[in-house]
Write a protein that holds these residues in place. Structure first.
Motif, mmCIF file in Angstrom:
data_model
loop_
_atom_site.group_PDB
_atom_site.id
_atom_site.type_symbol
_atom_site.label_atom_id
_atom_site.label_comp_id
_atom_site.label_asym_id
_atom_site.label_seq_id
_atom_site.Cartn_x
_atom_site.Cartn_y
_atom_site.Cartn_z
ATOM 1 N N ILE A 1 -22.621 48.899 -42.802
ATOM 2 C CA ILE A 1 -22.424 50.065 -43.668
ATOM 3 C C ILE A 1 -21.237 50.897 -43.169
ATOM 4 N N PHE A 2 -21.111 51.067 -41.851
ATOM 5 C CA PHE A 2 -19.981 51.815 -41.301
ATOM 6 C C PHE A 2 -18.659 51.101 -41.614
ATOM 7 N N GLN A 3 -18.659 49.765 -41.530
ATOM 8 C CA GLN A 3 -17.448 49.011 -41.855
ATOM 9 C C GLN A 3 -17.065 49.196 -43.328
ATOM 10 N N LEU A 4 -18.065 49.193 -44.205
ATOM 11 C CA LEU A 4 -17.791 49.439 -45.629
ATOM 12 C C LEU A 4 -17.268 50.855 -45.848
ATOM 13 N N HIS A 5 -17.859 51.811 -45.149
ATOM 14 C CA HIS A 5 -17.420 53.205 -45.263
ATOM 15 C C HIS A 5 -15.952 53.327 -44.841
ATOM 16 N N LYS A 6 -15.600 52.679 -43.748
ATOM 17 C CA LYS A 6 -14.208 52.713 -43.297
ATOM 18 C C LYS A 6 -13.299 52.003 -44.305
ATOM 19 N N SER A 7 -13.756 50.897 -44.852
ATOM 20 C CA SER A 7 -12.959 50.144 -45.829
ATOM 21 C C SER A 7 -12.680 50.981 -47.071
ATOM 22 N N PHE A 8 -13.713 51.629 -47.604
ATOM 23 C CA PHE A 8 -13.523 52.462 -48.789
ATOM 24 C C PHE A 8 -12.707 53.711 -48.455
ATOM 25 N N GLY A 9 -12.842 54.216 -47.234
ATOM 26 C CA GLY A 9 -12.037 55.359 -46.819
ATOM 27 C C GLY A 9 -10.556 55.035 -46.806
ATOM 28 N N VAL A 10 -10.197 53.871 -46.264
ATOM 29 C CA VAL A 10 -8.797 53.443 -46.257
ATOM 30 C C VAL A 10 -8.313 53.218 -47.690
ATOM 31 N N THR A 11 -9.171 52.656 -48.525
ATOM 32 C CA THR A 11 -8.823 52.444 -49.930
ATOM 33 C C THR A 11 -8.527 53.778 -50.617
ATOM 34 N N ILE A 12 -9.370 54.763 -50.373
ATOM 35 C CA ILE A 12 -9.151 56.101 -50.946
ATOM 36 C C ILE A 12 -7.842 56.692 -50.439
ATOM 37 N N TYR B 1 -5.929 67.048 -53.197
ATOM 38 C CA TYR B 1 -4.932 66.195 -52.543
ATOM 39 C C TYR B 1 -5.042 66.294 -51.024
ATOM 40 N N VAL B 2 -5.195 67.513 -50.519
ATOM 41 C CA VAL B 2 -5.326 67.693 -49.071
ATOM 42 C C VAL B 2 -6.558 66.942 -48.554
ATOM 43 N N LEU B 3 -7.693 67.121 -49.229
ATOM 44 C CA LEU B 3 -8.927 66.469 -48.785
ATOM 45 C C LEU B 3 -8.882 64.949 -48.958
ATOM 46 N N MET B 4 -8.258 64.467 -50.040
ATOM 47 C CA MET B 4 -8.188 63.022 -50.279
ATOM 48 C C MET B 4 -7.367 62.317 -49.205
ATOM 49 N N ILE B 5 -6.464 63.038 -48.596
ATOM 50 C CA ILE B 5 -5.647 62.439 -47.542
ATOM 51 C C ILE B 5 -6.196 62.790 -46.161
ATOM 52 N N ALA B 6 -6.571 64.049 -45.959
ATOM 53 C CA ALA B 6 -7.040 64.478 -44.632
ATOM 54 C C ALA B 6 -8.382 63.864 -44.246
ATOM 55 N N THR B 7 -9.306 63.757 -45.184
ATOM 56 C CA THR B 7 -10.644 63.256 -44.837
ATOM 57 C C THR B 7 -10.592 61.833 -44.297
ATOM 58 N N PRO B 8 -9.921 60.881 -44.993
ATOM 59 C CA PRO B 8 -9.829 59.548 -44.400
ATOM 60 C C PRO B 8 -9.038 59.515 -43.097
ATOM 61 N N LEU B 9 -7.983 60.353 -43.012
ATOM 62 C CA LEU B 9 -7.213 60.384 -41.762
ATOM 63 C C LEU B 9 -8.080 60.877 -40.596
ATOM 64 N N LEU B 10 -8.920 61.879 -40.848
ATOM 65 C CA LEU B 10 -9.822 62.372 -39.797
ATOM 66 C C LEU B 10 -10.830 61.298 -39.396
ATOM 67 N N GLY B 11 -11.339 60.561 -40.384
ATOM 68 C CA GLY B 11 -12.254 59.457 -40.075
ATOM 69 C C GLY B 11 -11.561 58.372 -39.269
ATOM 70 N N TRP B 12 -10.334 58.064 -39.644
ATOM 71 C CA TRP B 12 -9.552 57.057 -38.935
ATOM 72 C C TRP B 12 -9.263 57.515 -37.510
ATOM 73 N N ALA B 13 -8.945 58.790 -37.343
ATOM 74 C CA ALA B 13 -8.705 59.331 -35.999
ATOM 75 C C ALA B 13 -9.977 59.244 -35.161
ATOM 76 N N TYR B 14 -11.115 59.571 -35.769
ATOM 77 C CA TYR B 14 -12.407 59.498 -35.066
ATOM 78 C C TYR B 14 -12.661 58.080 -34.565
ATOM 79 N N VAL B 15 -12.487 57.107 -35.430
ATOM 80 C CA VAL B 15 -12.719 55.707 -35.062
ATOM 81 C C VAL B 15 -11.722 55.266 -33.992
ATOM 82 N N SER B 16 -10.492 55.757 -34.111
ATOM 83 C CA SER B 16 -9.430 55.340 -33.186
ATOM 84 C C SER B 16 -9.643 55.842 -31.769
ATOM 85 N N VAL B 17 -10.211 57.028 -31.619
ATOM 86 C CA VAL B 17 -10.374 57.622 -30.295
ATOM 87 C C VAL B 17 -11.777 57.396 -29.725
ATOM 88 N N ALA B 18 -12.714 56.962 -30.555
ATOM 89 C CA ALA B 18 -14.103 56.776 -30.098
ATOM 90 C C ALA B 18 -14.151 55.839 -28.889
#
Length: 192
Positions: A45-56, A95-112
């Protein structure tokens, strides 16, 4: 004479991204409640969430480019100035949220600290952001990005409710064509 509705491309991007975001919000609320005892399912489910986040993120960047290269249909002349300002603020907030939210998720995954790789839809490898290599307290930074991602998601929920409410108000109370500009299935109330 300016166009009375958004372009077909803008409409398709709007509704595609909107559906993906609603799905992401529902999925995000669901996935954080999956017990750790169901680790394999939770991982999927987390992998799907990340996949759809990148898609968004990618679709939102495309939408932003489209927005800057194509005129937006004008708002009704009778609309008060404060509503025009609120509409513009809400759109730019999206626009800010559509770009910032996935970027924040990506940053979270990247530094975890776990360093779990991302495979978009189980196939395409997606890199971690490279600038977190030297972070000493990865857990604290990951927690910060996780919290920011969560707050952005809640801001999305609030803005979505406001946006949908405003569109319905324009359609049913003001009886203008604001909703018809973006919803091809809604009949126009005024002649063009």
């Amino acid at each position: 004479m300016p166009a009375s509705r958004y372009t077909d491309v803008a409409i398709v991007l709007h509704w595609t991204i909107a559906l993906l975001i609603v799905g992401q919000l529902a999925g995000g609320l669901y996935m954080v409640r999956i017990p750790d005892s169901e680790a394999a399912f939770k991982f999927q489910i987390f992998q799907l969430h990340k996949s759809f986040g990148v898609t968004i993120l990618l679709l939102s960047l495309a939408r932003l480019v489209w927005r800057f290269t194509h005129k937006v249909p004008p708002l009704p002349e009778a609309m008060p100035a404060w509503e025009r300002a609120a509409a513009r603020a809400a759109h730019w907030g999206f626009y800010v949220l559509m770009i910032a939210t996935p970027l924040l998720g990506w940053a979270y995954v990247s530094v975890a600290p776990l360093g779990v790789p991302t495979f978009l839809f189980g196939v395409v490898p997606w890199p971690h952001m490279p600038f977190f290599e030297g972070v000493s307290d990865r857990e604290a930074v990951a927690h910060l990005f996780e919290e920011m991602h969560e707050y952005a998601a809640y801001a999305f929920i609030g803005l979505l409710v406001l946006h949908a409410g405003a569109a319905l108000k324009h359609h049913f109370v003001d009886r203008d064509d604001v909703l018809a500009r973006m919803a091809p299935f809604v009949r126009r109330k005024t002649s063009v």
